[in-house]
Design a protein around this motif. Structure first.
Motif, PDB file in Angstrom:
ATOM      1  N   THR A  83       0.906  -1.119  -0.065  1.00 26.21           N
ATOM      2  CA  THR A  83      -0.038   0.036   0.084  1.00 26.21           C
ATOM      3  C   THR A  83       0.828   1.320  -0.115  1.00 26.21           C
ATOM      4  N   ALA A  84       1.858   1.527   1.108  1.00 29.13           N
ATOM      5  CA  ALA A  84       2.982   2.335   0.894  1.00 29.13           C
ATOM      6  C   ALA A  84       3.500   2.545  -0.524  1.00 29.13           C
ATOM      7  N   MET A  85       3.843   1.623  -1.154  1.00 30.74           N
ATOM      8  CA  MET A  85       4.412   1.653  -2.419  1.00 30.74           C
ATOM      9  C   MET A  85       3.702   2.239  -3.426  1.00 30.74           C
ATOM     10  N   THR A  86       2.509   1.741  -3.540  1.00 32.08           N
ATOM     11  CA  THR A  86       1.501   2.250  -4.564  1.00 32.08           C
ATOM     12  C   THR A  86       1.003   3.707  -4.174  1.00 32.08           C
ATOM     13  N   ARG A  87       1.183   4.307  -3.034  1.00 32.34           N
ATOM     14  CA  ARG A  87       1.069   5.652  -2.789  1.00 32.34           C
ATOM     15  C   ARG A  87       2.029   6.439  -2.679  1.00 32.34           C
ATOM     16  N   GLY A  88       3.422   6.104  -3.082  1.00 35.35           N
ATOM     17  CA  GLY A  88       4.401   6.948  -3.134  1.00 35.35           C
ATOM     18  C   GLY A  88       5.084   7.164  -1.671  1.00 35.35           C
ATOM     19  N   ARG A  89       5.029   6.133  -0.984  1.00 35.77           N
ATOM     20  CA  ARG A  89       5.301   6.448   0.492  1.00 35.77           C
ATOM     21  C   ARG A  89       6.327   5.389   1.099  1.00 35.77           C
ATOM     22  N   MET A  90       6.893   4.566   0.121  1.00 32.91           N
ATOM     23  CA  MET A  90       7.868   3.645   0.540  1.00 32.91           C
ATOM     24  C   MET A  90       9.069   4.006   1.357  1.00 32.91           C
ATOM     25  N   ALA A  91       9.634   5.306   0.845  1.00 45.09           N
ATOM     26  CA  ALA A  91      10.628   5.788   1.779  1.00 45.09           C
ATOM     27  C   ALA A  91      10.455   6.391   2.792  1.00 45.09           C
ATOM     28  N   THR A  92       8.988   6.705   3.056  1.00 42.48           N
ATOM     29  CA  THR A  92       8.557   7.250   4.614  1.00 42.48           C
ATOM     30  C   THR A  92       8.513   6.029   5.612  1.00 42.48           C
ATOM     31  N   LEU A  93       8.108   4.746   4.869  1.00 44.03           N
ATOM     32  CA  LEU A  93       8.132   3.534   5.767  1.00 44.03           C
ATOM     33  C   LEU A  93       9.228   2.824   5.948  1.00 44.03           C
ATOM     34  N   ASN A  94      10.152   2.676   4.881  1.00 45.61           N
ATOM     35  CA  ASN A  94      11.539   2.004   4.911  1.00 45.61           C
ATOM     36  C   ASN A  94      12.699   2.757   4.843  1.00 45.61           C
ATOM     37  N   GLY A  95      12.651   4.173   4.781  1.00 46.66           N
ATOM     38  CA  GLY A  95      13.942   4.666   4.634  1.00 46.66           C
ATOM     39  C   GLY A  95      14.516   4.923   3.210  1.00 46.66           C
ATOM     40  N   GLU A  96      15.725   5.069   3.108  1.00 48.49           N
ATOM     41  CA  GLU A  96      16.489   5.495   1.728  1.00 48.49           C
ATOM     42  C   GLU A  96      15.982   4.162   0.963  1.00 48.49           C
ATOM     43  N   ALA A  97      15.968   2.853   1.375  1.00 52.83           N
ATOM     44  CA  ALA A  97      15.921   1.613   0.233  1.00 52.83           C
ATOM     45  C   ALA A  97      14.514   2.066  -0.284  1.00 52.83           C
ATOM     46  N   ILE A 328       8.838  15.918  -7.960  1.00 50.74           N
ATOM     47  CA  ILE A 328       8.346  15.463  -6.596  1.00 50.74           C
ATOM     48  C   ILE A 328       9.273  15.235  -5.676  1.00 50.74           C
ATOM     49  N   TRP A 329       8.651  15.086  -4.574  1.00 47.70           N
ATOM     50  CA  TRP A 329       9.289  15.074  -3.141  1.00 47.70           C
ATOM     51  C   TRP A 329       9.301  13.575  -2.667  1.00 47.70           C
ATOM     52  N   LEU A 330      10.329  13.103  -2.692  1.00 48.18           N
ATOM     53  CA  LEU A 330      10.621  11.777  -2.021  1.00 48.18           C
ATOM     54  C   LEU A 330      10.896  12.086  -0.382  1.00 48.18           C
ATOM     55  N   LYS A 331       9.789  11.314   0.255  1.00 46.28           N
ATOM     56  CA  LYS A 331       9.665  11.690   1.744  1.00 46.28           C
ATOM     57  C   LYS A 331      10.548  10.661   2.269  1.00 46.28           C
ATOM     58  N   ILE A 332      11.920  10.796   2.998  1.00 46.95           N
ATOM     59  CA  ILE A 332      12.839   9.651   3.174  1.00 46.95           C
ATOM     60  C   ILE A 332      13.036   9.788   4.647  1.00 46.95           C
ATOM     61  N   LYS A 333      12.697   8.654   5.406  1.00 51.04           N
ATOM     62  CA  LYS A 333      12.590   8.513   6.847  1.00 51.04           C
ATOM     63  C   LYS A 333      14.120   8.279   7.198  1.00 51.04           C
ATOM     64  N   TYR A 334      14.618   9.236   8.282  1.00 54.40           N
ATOM     65  CA  TYR A 334      15.771   8.972   8.620  1.00 54.40           C
ATOM     66  C   TYR A 334      15.683   9.012  10.172  1.00 54.40           C
ATOM     67  N   GLY A 335      15.804   7.690  10.923  1.00 54.88           N
ATOM     68  CA  GLY A 335      15.363   7.819  12.328  1.00 54.88           C
ATOM     69  C   GLY A 335      13.949   8.138  12.439  1.00 54.88           C
ATOM     70  N   PRO A 336      13.742   9.177  13.527  1.00 50.74           N
ATOM     71  CA  PRO A 336      12.470   9.681  13.480  1.00 50.74           C
ATOM     72  C   PRO A 336      12.018  10.810  12.650  1.00 50.74           C
ATOM     73  N   PHE A 337      12.993  11.497  11.845  1.00 50.87           N
ATOM     74  CA  PHE A 337      12.769  12.261  10.938  1.00 50.87           C
ATOM     75  C   PHE A 337      12.323  11.668   9.466  1.00 50.87           C
ATOM     76  N   VAL A 338      11.467  12.711   8.848  1.00 51.41           N
ATOM     77  CA  VAL A 338      11.034  12.382   7.407  1.00 51.41           C
ATOM     78  C   VAL A 338      11.687  13.579   6.672  1.00 51.41           C
ATOM     79  N   ILE A 339      12.713  13.438   5.931  1.00 47.42           N
ATOM     80  CA  ILE A 339      13.199  14.503   4.904  1.00 47.42           C
ATOM     81  C   ILE A 339      12.651  14.618   3.746  1.00 47.42           C
ATOM     82  N   PRO A 340      12.228  15.781   3.261  1.00 56.55           N
ATOM     83  CA  PRO A 340      11.666  16.035   1.808  1.00 56.55           C
ATOM     84  C   PRO A 340      12.932  16.127   0.869  1.00 56.55           C
ATOM     85  N   TYR A 341      12.970  15.123  -0.070  1.00 60.33           N
ATOM     86  CA  TYR A 341      14.127  15.381  -1.125  1.00 60.33           C
ATOM     87  C   TYR A 341      13.534  15.588  -2.298  1.00 60.33           C
TER      88      TYR A 341
END
Length: 735
Positions: A83-97, A328-341
């Motif tokens: 579900t996260a993958m289809t909504r463009g939120r995999m980086a928010t869920l799993n980080g850089e990968a 587009i903004w890749l929303k990447i999780k780093y620890g407790p933070f989500v950094i927009p890239y």
């Protein structure tokens, strides 16, 4: 001093505000999915004694609701990833990968395809998608403590469709050119002999530090499967036989999930799906069934664009057209933070565009910008005879994959299904194409009647093991290659599994006896290599090495020279052969150059010596099937019919299988036309629920090469049910 302290405090406060903002920024920036309009669903989930869910409902949409709910009970974690993958939120869920997956979703314009095409889907298809989405929503509402990402739910049918759009092209290798162009590597083309097309000058793409991770969750260069169908006249008991033996990852978003569905609207089917799908992708209904194997025709074309100096326009048919771009903004999780890239996604009239220091390259691929695969899967699920099934297949929604078919009337067939681009002659379609002319841009696919197919051949069988379709029915029943245009890019490859399958089937026919249940099981679980093709060439190279400077390598060379060509775990050289053959098979499958044979032999000897104290340990101590606390020996290799394709090297040096034989199903129709089936999975129905009794309950059967019954008949299920529950809610379904 006081001023400095104040400034320091202000700075700390600002940093805290920024940090807090980054923590909450992503969920605040996510647009909530459109809540579905009110509708009541009700399904009954009956689980058999292996935990396999049998879902009953009044309508197909009710059943789809129950499919999602039952699957969430067994593996909600993976469903959330999909579900996260289809909504463009995999980086928010799993980080850089997860960032490359989110980037690819934007590059392929998945959202745009769904916006353009979803409303054109038939009403009954949309109803099933919405029912499935509502089942996931209900489970998430009732188990909010399991939800891993804020605002991931609710979802609707459009989100389910997005998953199909994103994952479908990666089964025929779209990740290859995306990764190559992004990292300025040579391009490997599909279909026929290997062709390496270099891009002009070196460059580093902004995402080069992130390996392109395929949305299908596996390495498409090592996909595999076996499928067989046998007519009644070739069977010792007069049955029509179909054997489904897909090779997939044993875990993750393309691991098989077994289920049986029964709807009062006539949807009765036993088989397996992937997380995120309401439909089984293979299996059987009362009348017919099919299985799939990966095929690799040339379905991808690459165009070199002529860009202007600002790289914001490209030349096409004598005019300059603006290069479409979208931030587009890749929303990447780093620890407790989500950094927009920030990233840019580009597009031309050809399709998605990748820019690098060499210029701009556009991609065009089969099935681009369409949702018809949803209709096709649903229609073939409900087909009642060969004619209806072929009519549904002719809709051409599934871009690529072989279909091996059988039915209650005794028909069998192998269809090299693909949406072949209708390419114009005059271009070398296996190189980079000129991007400045519409003459090189195909618009349509060839009709289904052009798909290579073998139906009811004289040999009495069809098979495929990821090999060329021309030999699907064995010697004497080959398709005429000259009738198929080279512009279709049909593969010529053979695998050990295909050579061995034909060898065993032909031997059974030559003996004069008919094929029975025991015979087909021996074929399916065969662990031998044919002394031909890449395997022989590779072992010949190892045998020819001058190793007199290293006694250990000489010993290993001699062991391999005396190997019996069978990975059954009984031979002294089996562990060596298992490990040295894998790189050769990978190179063969990828149509790439072979590695250094001495280096591979040395690495294998070093590994076995380090972890097992000798170079000839029993293979069954080396190769394992592991899940939780269960640790079992398993046989087979990465190109044997009994497939243990890929493995993880564990801390103890043992090889834990992660890809290969996965969901296996034996199906037959007796002389009266009644269907029976047996199946098995590597672990169990609840692969991510360690507390479930079905976390590992099929493992021993799986390694022992045994099958369990599929209680397809509801009356038989009643005698073997372990639990029953009703689920339903006033859910919302998209209009």
């Amino acid at each position: 001093m006081k001023l400095l302290k104040r400034l320091a405090l202000v700075l700390v406060a600002l940093l805290a505000i920024v940090a807090f903002g980054l923590i909450i920024w992503e969920p605040l920036s996510v647009s909530q999915a459109v809540p579905p309009s009110l509708r009541q669903y009700e399904a009954r989930i009956v689980r058999d004694n292996f935990g396999v869910p049998h879902i009953f409902g009044k309508t197909d949409a009710d059943v789809a609701y129950g499919v999602a709910y039952a699957h969430a009970e067994d593996d909600f974690a993976t469903l959330q990833e999909v579900t996260a993958m289809t909504r463009g939120r995999m980086a928010t869920l799993n980080g850089e990968a997860g960032a490359p997956i989110d980037y690819v979703a934007a590059l392929l314009d998945v959202d745009g395809t769904v916006k353009r095409k979803y409303d054109d889907l038939p009403k009954d298809v949309r109803a099933v998608l919405d029912g499935y989405a509502s089942g996931l929503n209900s489970y998430a509402d009732e188990h909010s403590e399991e939800v891993m990402l804020s605002k991931l739910f609710p979802i609707n049918g459009r989100d389910i469709a997005s998953g199909f759009v994103l994952r479908s092209p990666f089964f025929f290798g779209l990740d290859g050119p995306i990764e190559a162009l992004s990292n300025n590597q040579p391009l490997k083309r599909e279909g026929g002999p290997s062709l390496s097309v270099p891009v002009e000058s070196p460059t580093v793409h902004p995402l080069s530090e992130d390996k392109i991770v395929t949305p299908v969750g596996t390495d498409p260069d090592e996909n595999g499967s076996n499928g067989y169908a046998i007519v009644p006249d070739r069977s010792s008991d007069g049955k029509t036989r179909l054997i489904s033996n897909s090779h997939q990852p044993l875990r993750g978003n393309v691991a098989w999930y077994e289920l049986v569905v029964h709807s009062e609207e006539g949807w009765d089917f036993a088989g397996a799906n992937f997380p995120g799908s309401p439909f089984p992708f293979l299996g059987h209904n009362k009348f017919l069934g099919w299985t799939n194997t990966v095929n690799r025709p040339d379905l991808i074309d690459i165009y070199k664009l002529t860009l202007n100096e600002k790289k914001n326009a490209y030349r096409f048919d004598g005019e300059w057209l603006p290069l479409e771009k979208k931030r587009i903004w890749l929303k990447i999780k780093y620890g407790p933070f989500v950094i927009p890239y920030p990233k840019m996604a580009y597009r031309s009239v050809h399709g998605p565009v990748i820019l690098n220091d060499s210029g701009g390259y556009a991609l065009r691929y089969a099935g681009m910008d369409q949702l018809d695969m949803l209709t096709q899967y649903y229609r073939i699920n409900k087909a009642r005879n060969f004619e209806e099934w072929q009519a549904a297949m002719a809709g051409q929604g599934v871009p690529a994959t072989n279909f091996i078919y059988a039915d209650a009337s005794g028909n069998i067939g192998m269809f090299y299904n693909a949406m072949f681009p209708d390419r114009a002659p005059g271009f070398d379609w296996r190189t980079i194409l000129p991007g400045d002319t519409s003459k090189a841009v195909w618009q349509n696919s060839l009709p289904f009647t052009r798909v290579p197919a073998l139906i009811n051949p004289r040999s009495g069988y069809v098979m495929n093991s990821n090999n060329t379709p021309y030999v699907a029915a064995g010697p004497g029943d080959e398709l005429n290659r000259s009738t198929f245009s080279p512009l279709m890019g049909i593969e010529d490859d053979e695998t050990n599994r295909s050579r061995r399958s034909i060898q065993l089937l032909e031997a059974a026919i030559a003996s004069g006896k008919k094929i029975g249940e025991a015979d087909i099981r021996r074929i399916k679980y065969d662990t031998a290599y044919v002394q031909a093709g890449y395997a022989k060439d590779w072992l010949d190279k190892i045998a020819a090495l001058d190793l007199k400077d290293d006694p250990q390598l000489v010993k290993a060379q001699k062991l391999l020279g005396n190997w019996d060509w069978n990975l059954d775990g009984k031979g002294a050289a089996d562990a060596l052969a298992l490990m040295v053959l894998r790189p050769a098979n990978k190179s063969h499958y990828q149509r790439d150059k072979l590695p250094d044979p001495r280096k591979i032999l040395q690495e294998t000897v070093d590994h076995l010596t380090q972890y097992f104290g000798k170079i000839d340990p029993p293979m069954l101590k080396v190769l394992r099937l592991r899940q939780g606390k269960v640790d079992l020996p398993i046989d087979g290799g990465n190109d044997t019919i009994r497939a243990s394709t890929l493995w993880n090297v564990e801390d103890d040096g043992r090889l834990s299988v992660r890809h290969g034989d996965s969901f296996i199903m034996f199906i037959d129709w007796d002389k009266a036309g009644k269907v029976h089936s047996r199946s098995i999975q590597p672990f169990g129905s609840a692969t991510t629920r360690p507390d479930s009794p079905h976390y590992t309950d099929q493992m021993q059967l799986f390694v022992d090469k045994k099958l369990k019954p599929v209680w397809f008949d509801p009356a038989e299920l009643e005698k073997n049910k372990a639990s029953e529950k009703r689920v339903g809610s006033a859910s919302r379904t998209a209009k």
